[in-house]
Design a protein around this motif. Sequence first.
Motif, PDB file in Angstrom:
ATOM      1  N   GLN A  10     108.188 -35.255 -73.788  1.00 39.36           N
ATOM      2  CA  GLN A  10     109.340 -34.389 -73.542  1.00 39.36           C
ATOM      3  C   GLN A  10     109.635 -33.540 -74.761  1.00 39.36           C
ATOM      4  O   GLN A  10     109.916 -34.061 -75.828  1.00 39.36           O
ATOM      5  CB  GLN A  10     110.575 -35.234 -73.206  1.00 39.36           C
ATOM      6  CG  GLN A  10     110.715 -35.546 -71.721  1.00 39.36           C
ATOM      7  CD  GLN A  10     110.743 -34.291 -70.870  1.00 39.36           C
ATOM      8  OE1 GLN A  10     111.299 -33.268 -71.290  1.00 39.36           O
ATOM      9  NE2 GLN A  10     110.154 -34.361 -69.683  1.00 39.36           N
ATOM     10  N   SER A  65     111.972 -31.120 -74.569  1.00 37.39           N
ATOM     11  CA  SER A  65     113.140 -30.305 -74.217  1.00 37.39           C
ATOM     12  C   SER A  65     114.187 -30.243 -75.328  1.00 37.39           C
ATOM     13  O   SER A  65     114.833 -29.207 -75.489  1.00 37.39           O
ATOM     14  CB  SER A  65     113.762 -30.786 -72.912  1.00 37.39           C
ATOM     15  OG  SER A  65     113.771 -32.178 -72.888  1.00 37.39           O
ATOM     16  N   SER A  66     114.337 -31.315 -76.131  1.00 34.86           N
ATOM     17  CA  SER A  66     115.366 -31.206 -77.178  1.00 34.86           C
ATOM     18  C   SER A  66     114.925 -30.248 -78.286  1.00 34.86           C
ATOM     19  O   SER A  66     115.758 -29.563 -78.879  1.00 34.86           O
ATOM     20  CB  SER A  66     115.773 -32.580 -77.733  1.00 34.86           C
ATOM     21  OG  SER A  66     114.638 -33.288 -78.145  1.00 34.86           O
ATOM     22  N   ILE A 113     113.082 -27.555 -77.745  1.00 31.85           N
ATOM     23  CA  ILE A 113     113.279 -26.218 -77.162  1.00 31.85           C
ATOM     24  C   ILE A 113     114.764 -25.846 -77.191  1.00 31.85           C
ATOM     25  O   ILE A 113     115.130 -24.733 -77.576  1.00 31.85           O
ATOM     26  CB  ILE A 113     112.757 -26.190 -75.701  1.00 31.85           C
ATOM     27  CG1 ILE A 113     111.322 -26.736 -75.628  1.00 31.85           C
ATOM     28  CG2 ILE A 113     112.932 -24.824 -75.058  1.00 31.85           C
ATOM     29  CD1 ILE A 113     110.205 -25.775 -75.656  1.00 31.85           C
ATOM     30  N   ASP A 114     115.630 -26.802 -76.796  1.00 31.62           N
ATOM     31  CA  ASP A 114     117.076 -26.520 -76.788  1.00 31.62           C
ATOM     32  C   ASP A 114     117.569 -26.181 -78.190  1.00 31.62           C
ATOM     33  O   ASP A 114     118.325 -25.226 -78.384  1.00 31.62           O
ATOM     34  CB  ASP A 114     117.862 -27.725 -76.259  1.00 31.62           C
ATOM     35  CG  ASP A 114     117.624 -27.943 -74.772  1.00 31.62           C
ATOM     36  OD1 ASP A 114     117.029 -27.056 -74.126  1.00 31.62           O
ATOM     37  OD2 ASP A 114     118.022 -29.006 -74.258  1.00 31.62           O
ATOM     38  N   SER A 126     114.963 -27.598 -85.531  1.00 33.23           N
ATOM     39  CA  SER A 126     115.104 -28.893 -84.863  1.00 33.23           C
ATOM     40  C   SER A 126     114.460 -29.968 -85.724  1.00 33.23           C
ATOM     41  O   SER A 126     113.430 -29.723 -86.360  1.00 33.23           O
ATOM     42  CB  SER A 126     114.396 -28.844 -83.497  1.00 33.23           C
ATOM     43  OG  SER A 126     114.545 -30.073 -82.812  1.00 33.23           O
ATOM     44  N   GLN A 129     104.909 -25.004 -73.666  1.00 30.40           N
ATOM     45  CA  GLN A 129     106.294 -25.109 -73.202  1.00 30.40           C
ATOM     46  C   GLN A 129     107.201 -24.090 -73.903  1.00 30.40           C
ATOM     47  O   GLN A 129     108.120 -23.532 -73.291  1.00 30.40           O
ATOM     48  CB  GLN A 129     106.816 -26.538 -73.396  1.00 30.40           C
ATOM     49  CG  GLN A 129     108.085 -26.772 -72.589  1.00 30.40           C
ATOM     50  CD  GLN A 129     108.370 -28.234 -72.375  1.00 30.40           C
ATOM     51  OE1 GLN A 129     107.455 -29.077 -72.360  1.00 30.40           O
ATOM     52  NE2 GLN A 129     109.644 -28.565 -72.219  1.00 30.40           N
ATOM     53  N   ARG A 154     106.632 -20.964 -72.025  1.00 27.03           N
ATOM     54  CA  ARG A 154     107.250 -20.960 -70.703  1.00 27.03           C
ATOM     55  C   ARG A 154     108.754 -20.771 -70.783  1.00 27.03           C
ATOM     56  O   ARG A 154     109.344 -20.043 -70.000  1.00 27.03           O
ATOM     57  CB  ARG A 154     106.964 -22.283 -69.983  1.00 27.03           C
ATOM     58  CG  ARG A 154     105.649 -22.316 -69.226  1.00 27.03           C
ATOM     59  CD  ARG A 154     105.620 -23.455 -68.214  1.00 27.03           C
ATOM     60  NE  ARG A 154     105.841 -24.748 -68.828  1.00 27.03           N
ATOM     61  CZ  ARG A 154     104.882 -25.499 -69.386  1.00 27.03           C
ATOM     62  NH1 ARG A 154     103.636 -25.081 -69.386  1.00 27.03           N
ATOM     63  NH2 ARG A 154     105.167 -26.665 -69.922  1.00 27.03           N
ATOM     64  N   GLU A 155     109.386 -21.459 -71.761  1.00 31.75           N
ATOM     65  CA  GLU A 155     110.851 -21.490 -71.758  1.00 31.75           C
ATOM     66  C   GLU A 155     111.497 -20.473 -72.690  1.00 31.75           C
ATOM     67  O   GLU A 155     112.619 -20.039 -72.451  1.00 31.75           O
ATOM     68  CB  GLU A 155     111.333 -22.902 -72.089  1.00 31.75           C
ATOM     69  CG  GLU A 155     110.817 -23.872 -71.024  1.00 31.75           C
ATOM     70  CD  GLU A 155     111.500 -25.215 -71.043  1.00 31.75           C
ATOM     71  OE1 GLU A 155     112.629 -25.297 -71.567  1.00 31.75           O
ATOM     72  OE2 GLU A 155     110.893 -26.171 -70.540  1.00 31.75           O
TER      73      GLU A 155
END
Length: 202
Positions: free
Chosen positions: A2, A4-5, A7-8, A16, A89, A92-93
């Motif tokens: 994962q 996602s954190s 990316i966020d 990050s 990713q 993509r994001e």
Amino acid sequence: MQFSSIIDDLAERGWSVQRAFLPSHETLRLAEECRRREAEGAMVPAAVGRGEGQLVHEGIRGDHILWLEPGQSAASDLYLQLMDGLRQQLNRELYLGLEEFECHFAVYPPGAFYKTHLDRFRDDDSRCVTAVFYLNPDWQPEHGGALRLYLGEAASQDVAPLAGTLAVFMSGDFPHEVLPTAVDRLSVTGWFRRRAALPLSA
Ligand code: OGA
Ligand code: MN
């Protein structure tokens, strides 16, 4: 895996820090490979600048490096694969259009540091996102060697180079430095790039 954190965080503030980014046995395997390559004499003093302007300058940076290539070992192949997943990713994001990931092992011997710099060269802005993964299982605060990120407005963030920690930040946005280390400091330092570097003669 994962991401996602990461990316966020990148979307919100441009940097990050992830603890335990890899299972500890994978981190240990990378650390062992880094040590082995160092013992073989494969590491070379890192240079400053690029192209014909490259110079070894221990007053700016004192680390020794070895670039990772696919097929070198199972441990480094796993890391390269993982970072390629992160690259896809990010594209993509965050629509970053990242084309490749390049990285090297780095060993900072006792007393070494890397003075404040940006990971973008004036003549080459292809480095877009920096990712540093640390390989030091017994890191103590008195060992120094923190990554210090300058966030602007006199704010800064120190990251201890403890095994398993991944620091990610936008390469062009954050001046940073490696504070002097008291003991060997090992990492895999890498960059997601938008495109190949400009020709050296440009
Ligand atoms: C670099 C760098 C940071 C670190 O190699 O460009 O800033 O924490 N490394 O090793
Ligand atoms: Mn840097």
